[in-house]
Motif scaffolding. Structure first.
Motif, PDB file in Angstrom:
ATOM      1  N   SER A   1      43.149  43.702  37.902  1.00 29.52           N
ATOM      2  CA  SER A   1      42.196  43.903  39.000  1.00 29.52           C
ATOM      3  C   SER A   1      40.933  43.079  38.789  1.00 29.52           C
ATOM      4  N   ILE A   2      40.493  42.992  37.527  1.00 32.50           N
ATOM      5  CA  ILE A   2      39.317  42.174  37.223  1.00 32.50           C
ATOM      6  C   ILE A   2      39.609  40.703  37.513  1.00 32.50           C
ATOM      7  N   GLU A   3      40.778  40.242  37.115  1.00 30.89           N
ATOM      8  CA  GLU A   3      41.162  38.848  37.379  1.00 30.89           C
ATOM      9  C   GLU A   3      41.145  38.551  38.876  1.00 30.89           C
ATOM     10  N   LYS A   4      41.663  39.467  39.680  1.00 29.01           N
ATOM     11  CA  LYS A   4      41.679  39.269  41.131  1.00 29.01           C
ATOM     12  C   LYS A   4      40.258  39.216  41.691  1.00 29.01           C
ATOM     13  N   ALA A   5      39.384  40.058  41.144  1.00 27.68           N
ATOM     14  CA  ALA A   5      37.993  40.059  41.599  1.00 27.68           C
ATOM     15  C   ALA A   5      37.289  38.753  41.227  1.00 27.68           C
ATOM     16  N   VAL A   6      37.591  38.244  40.037  1.00 25.91           N
ATOM     17  CA  VAL A   6      37.022  36.963  39.608  1.00 25.91           C
ATOM     18  C   VAL A   6      37.504  35.834  40.521  1.00 25.91           C
ATOM     19  N   GLU A   7      38.784  35.838  40.829  1.00 32.46           N
ATOM     20  CA  GLU A   7      39.344  34.825  41.725  1.00 32.46           C
ATOM     21  C   GLU A   7      38.651  34.845  43.084  1.00 32.46           C
ATOM     22  N   LYS A   8      38.398  36.026  43.577  1.00 32.84           N
ATOM     23  CA  LYS A   8      37.733  36.171  44.879  1.00 32.84           C
ATOM     24  C   LYS A   8      36.317  35.612  44.833  1.00 32.84           C
ATOM     25  N   GLU A   9      35.613  35.872  43.739  1.00 31.80           N
ATOM     26  CA  GLU A   9      34.236  35.404  43.601  1.00 31.80           C
ATOM     27  C   GLU A   9      34.183  33.874  43.501  1.00 31.80           C
ATOM     28  N   ILE A  10      35.063  33.295  42.702  1.00 34.97           N
ATOM     29  CA  ILE A  10      35.102  31.833  42.581  1.00 34.97           C
ATOM     30  C   ILE A  10      35.450  31.192  43.916  1.00 34.97           C
ATOM     31  N   LYS A  11      36.409  31.771  44.602  1.00 33.11           N
ATOM     32  CA  LYS A  11      36.813  31.253  45.918  1.00 33.11           C
ATOM     33  C   LYS A  11      35.642  31.294  46.898  1.00 33.11           C
ATOM     34  N   LYS A  12      34.855  32.364  46.844  1.00 32.78           N
ATOM     35  CA  LYS A  12      33.699  32.486  47.739  1.00 32.78           C
ATOM     36  C   LYS A  12      32.687  31.378  47.478  1.00 32.78           C
ATOM     37  N   GLU A  13      32.419  31.072  46.209  1.00 34.80           N
ATOM     38  CA  GLU A  13      31.473  30.012  45.869  1.00 34.80           C
ATOM     39  C   GLU A  13      31.949  28.661  46.385  1.00 34.80           C
ATOM     40  N   ILE A  14      33.232  28.404  46.235  1.00 37.34           N
ATOM     41  CA  ILE A  14      33.789  27.125  46.682  1.00 37.34           C
ATOM     42  C   ILE A  14      33.730  27.008  48.199  1.00 37.34           C
ATOM     43  N   GLU A  15      34.086  28.054  48.894  1.00 38.92           N
ATOM     44  CA  GLU A  15      34.065  28.025  50.355  1.00 38.92           C
ATOM     45  C   GLU A  15      32.650  27.858  50.893  1.00 38.92           C
TER      46      GLU A  15
ATOM     47  N   ALA B   1      42.735  33.091  37.946  1.00 38.94           N
ATOM     48  CA  ALA B   1      41.853  33.375  36.812  1.00 38.94           C
ATOM     49  C   ALA B   1      42.578  34.255  35.803  1.00 38.94           C
ATOM     50  N   PHE B   2      42.361  33.984  34.525  1.00 37.92           N
ATOM     51  CA  PHE B   2      43.041  34.727  33.461  1.00 37.92           C
ATOM     52  C   PHE B   2      42.029  35.197  32.428  1.00 37.92           C
ATOM     53  N   ILE B   3      42.197  36.440  31.981  1.00 38.80           N
ATOM     54  CA  ILE B   3      41.374  36.986  30.909  1.00 38.80           C
ATOM     55  C   ILE B   3      42.090  36.751  29.587  1.00 38.80           C
ATOM     56  N   ARG B   4      41.460  36.016  28.689  1.00 38.47           N
ATOM     57  CA  ARG B   4      42.069  35.709  27.402  1.00 38.47           C
ATOM     58  C   ARG B   4      41.620  36.666  26.302  1.00 38.47           C
ATOM     59  N   ARG B   5      40.355  37.102  26.354  1.00 39.96           N
ATOM     60  CA  ARG B   5      39.833  38.023  25.343  1.00 39.96           C
ATOM     61  C   ARG B   5      38.840  38.977  25.992  1.00 39.96           C
ATOM     62  N   THR B   6      38.616  40.099  25.330  1.00 48.13           N
ATOM     63  CA  THR B   6      37.672  41.090  25.857  1.00 48.13           C
ATOM     64  C   THR B   6      36.527  41.349  24.884  1.00 48.13           C
ATOM     65  N   GLY B   7      36.245  40.405  24.007  1.00 46.97           N
ATOM     66  CA  GLY B   7      35.161  40.564  23.056  1.00 46.97           C
ATOM     67  C   GLY B   7      35.610  41.285  21.797  1.00 46.97           C
ATOM     68  N   LEU B   8      34.661  41.836  21.050  1.00 50.42           N
ATOM     69  CA  LEU B   8      34.973  42.470  19.767  1.00 50.42           C
ATOM     70  C   LEU B   8      35.596  43.849  19.920  1.00 50.42           C
ATOM     71  N   ARG B   9      35.549  44.412  21.118  1.00 50.48           N
ATOM     72  CA  ARG B   9      36.193  45.706  21.329  1.00 50.48           C
ATOM     73  C   ARG B   9      36.838  45.724  22.710  1.00 50.48           C
ATOM     74  N   ASN B  10      37.997  46.362  22.798  1.00 46.97           N
ATOM     75  CA  ASN B  10      38.722  46.432  24.062  1.00 46.97           C
ATOM     76  C   ASN B  10      38.138  47.493  24.988  1.00 46.97           C
ATOM     77  N   LYS B  11      37.904  48.671  24.418  1.00 48.95           N
ATOM     78  CA  LYS B  11      37.431  49.785  25.227  1.00 48.95           C
ATOM     79  C   LYS B  11      35.925  49.915  25.060  1.00 48.95           C
ATOM     80  N   SER B  12      35.200  49.856  26.176  1.00 45.40           N
ATOM     81  CA  SER B  12      33.756  49.950  26.119  1.00 45.40           C
ATOM     82  C   SER B  12      33.315  51.340  25.659  1.00 45.40           C
ATOM     83  N   TYR B  13      32.222  51.399  24.884  1.00 48.87           N
ATOM     84  CA  TYR B  13      31.680  52.696  24.479  1.00 48.87           C
ATOM     85  C   TYR B  13      31.222  53.502  25.693  1.00 48.87           C
ATOM     86  N   LEU B  14      30.934  52.820  26.790  1.00 44.16           N
ATOM     87  CA  LEU B  14      30.566  53.521  28.020  1.00 44.16           C
ATOM     88  C   LEU B  14      31.731  54.360  28.538  1.00 44.16           C
ATOM     89  N   TYR B  15      32.937  53.812  28.339  1.00 46.18           N
ATOM     90  CA  TYR B  15      34.138  54.547  28.759  1.00 46.18           C
ATOM     91  C   TYR B  15      34.309  55.810  27.917  1.00 46.18           C
TER      92      TYR B  15
END
Length: 407
Positions: free
Chosen positions: A322-336, A387-401
């Motif tokens: 879902s995040i990848e799809k949202a990123v794709e939408k945002e990039i597409k908006k900038e280009i358009e 758009a593809f997510i390759r890494r999520t940083g030093l932790r997968n699950k946010s402490y906020l979660y």
């Protein structure tokens, strides 16, 4: 023995034709130019501002602009009916021969390129055997080129280096600016299927204070040059400025994006997730049917999740998708946005005309004459982003979660 004498005779004869040091240049006889500014005054004359390095004040390292008691550069201004005349008039004010081989920056005033265009300016630089065609060109936005050249800078002792390094840094890390040199600019001006773009630099603060040593002798600067948008040209004249999303959309299309951040909304929170692009590839293709061109822009982006401000489980593959799809939408908006604005300006800064020429040379012959004003504004553009997510940083699950889950 005869062979040895013959060999010696050849060496002696060859020595006669050696040029020796006839063209030597002593360092103490040269004034090294680091940057050049071009404006026009109210009398219609070119104003050339020359930034010259003071070697003695730069010695001891190029870092720490505020360390010396005297400025690292001296600036001279001269006027002329053309750029060459202004250059040689400047020599009447300087005790050494002006040497341009080390110049790495040309700043051109916004008012000049708006009213008269940029086409005639490059000839004097390209024709000079000393001036390097790889010299960077920028536009002084909302100020004179003279003010950019005269402003003293911190960290980088030589102000020209400050502008160049800022441009390279923001081009690499943010993706709203492009480093264009003289040769690249000339090649674009010569192309019938592409219009010129150049990065703008604005002077922040008080221009008069920026000329004084006090400007770099405190932790906060009174004036400094800052990268500010992309200048859009049509037929050699400045017609518009692109900023933020439109600038990045342009960089995406030109396949010049190195790194940038794409922020997306998540669960009613604006810009809640930060996606950092680490690599990308853009392909632009053209297809002409019944005399009407259609452009297809394919973009592949790869990046990491660098920041989240909402509870989100990055272990869930459905969430990542879902995040990848949202990123794709945002990039597409900038280009358009960039395409729409360029079509409104009737300025093909993306090189769509060149793509049509490569795809269908026969069709291009018919479209070429009225491309900018007739065909380009009506071009249909399809944008495809993966758009593809390759890494999520030093932790997968946010402490906020975890915090949200434990409440």
């Amino acid at each position: 023995m005869n062979r040895k004498w013959m060999f010696l005779l050849i060496i002696l004869i060859s020595a006669v034709f050696l040029s020796g040091c006839w063209s030597k240049k002593e360092l103490t006889d040269l004034a090294f130019i680091s940057a050049v500014g071009i404006d026009k005054n109210e009398d219609g004359k070119y104003v050339k501002t020359i930034q010259i390095i003071n070697p003695g004040n730069v010695a001891g390292g190029l870092q720490g602009g505020g360390g010396g008691q005297a400025p690292s550069v001296s600036v001279f201004t001269a006027t002329g009916d053309n750029i060459l005349e202004a250059h040689f008039r400047a020599s009447t004010k300087i005790s050494r021969r002006l040497y341009q081989a080390h110049a790495n920056l040309v700043v051109i005033g916004e008012q000049l390129v708006k009213e008269e265009g940029i086409t005639d300016i490059f000839d004097a630089f390209e024709r000079d055997p000393e001036f390097r065609p790889t010299t960077t060109v920028v536009i002084a936005h909302d100020t004179k080129a003279e003010d950019i050249i005269k402003t003293l800078t911190a960290i980088d002792k030589i102000p020209a280096d400050k502008v160049i390094n800022t441009l390279r840094t923001t081009e690499q890390a943010w993706g709203e600016n492009i480093n264009i040199n003289i040769q690249e600019a000339i090649n674009t001006l010569e192309s019938p299927g592409k219009e010129l773009i150049l990065t703008g630099f604005r002077l922040k603060g008080d221009a008069e204070q920026g000329k004084k040593m006090e400007n770099i002798q405190s932790s906060t600067l009174d004036a400094y040059p800052e990268a500010d948008g992309i200048a859009i040209f049509k037929e050699g004249k400045l017609i518009d400025w692109f900023h933020e999303e439109e600038s990045r959309g342009t960089v995406w299309i030109l396949d010049k994006m190195k790194e940038t951040d794409v922020n997306i909304n998540w669960e009613n929170e604006k810009e809640a997730i930060g996606y950092h692009v680490i690599r990308q590839k853009t392909t632009v293709s053209a297809d002409v049917k019944k005399g009407r061109p259609k452009m297809t822009i394919d973009i592949r982006a790869e990046g990491d999740i660098r920041e989240v401000t909402v509870p989100v489980n990055l272990n869930d593959p459905h969430v990542l998708l879902s995040i990848e799809k949202a990123v794709e939408k945002e990039i597409k908006k900038e280009i358009e946005k960039a395409v729409q604005r360029a079509q409104e300006n009737k300025s093909d800064i993306f090189g769509f005309g060149e793509a049509v020429h490569r795809s269908d040379p026969k069709a291009w012959k018919k479209l070429k004459k009225g491309w900018s004003d007739v065909s380009f504004p009506e071009v249909q553009v399809e944008v495809k982003v993966n758009a593809f997510i390759r890494r999520t940083g030093l932790r997968n699950k946010s402490y906020l979660y975890d915090m949200e889950k434990n409440r």
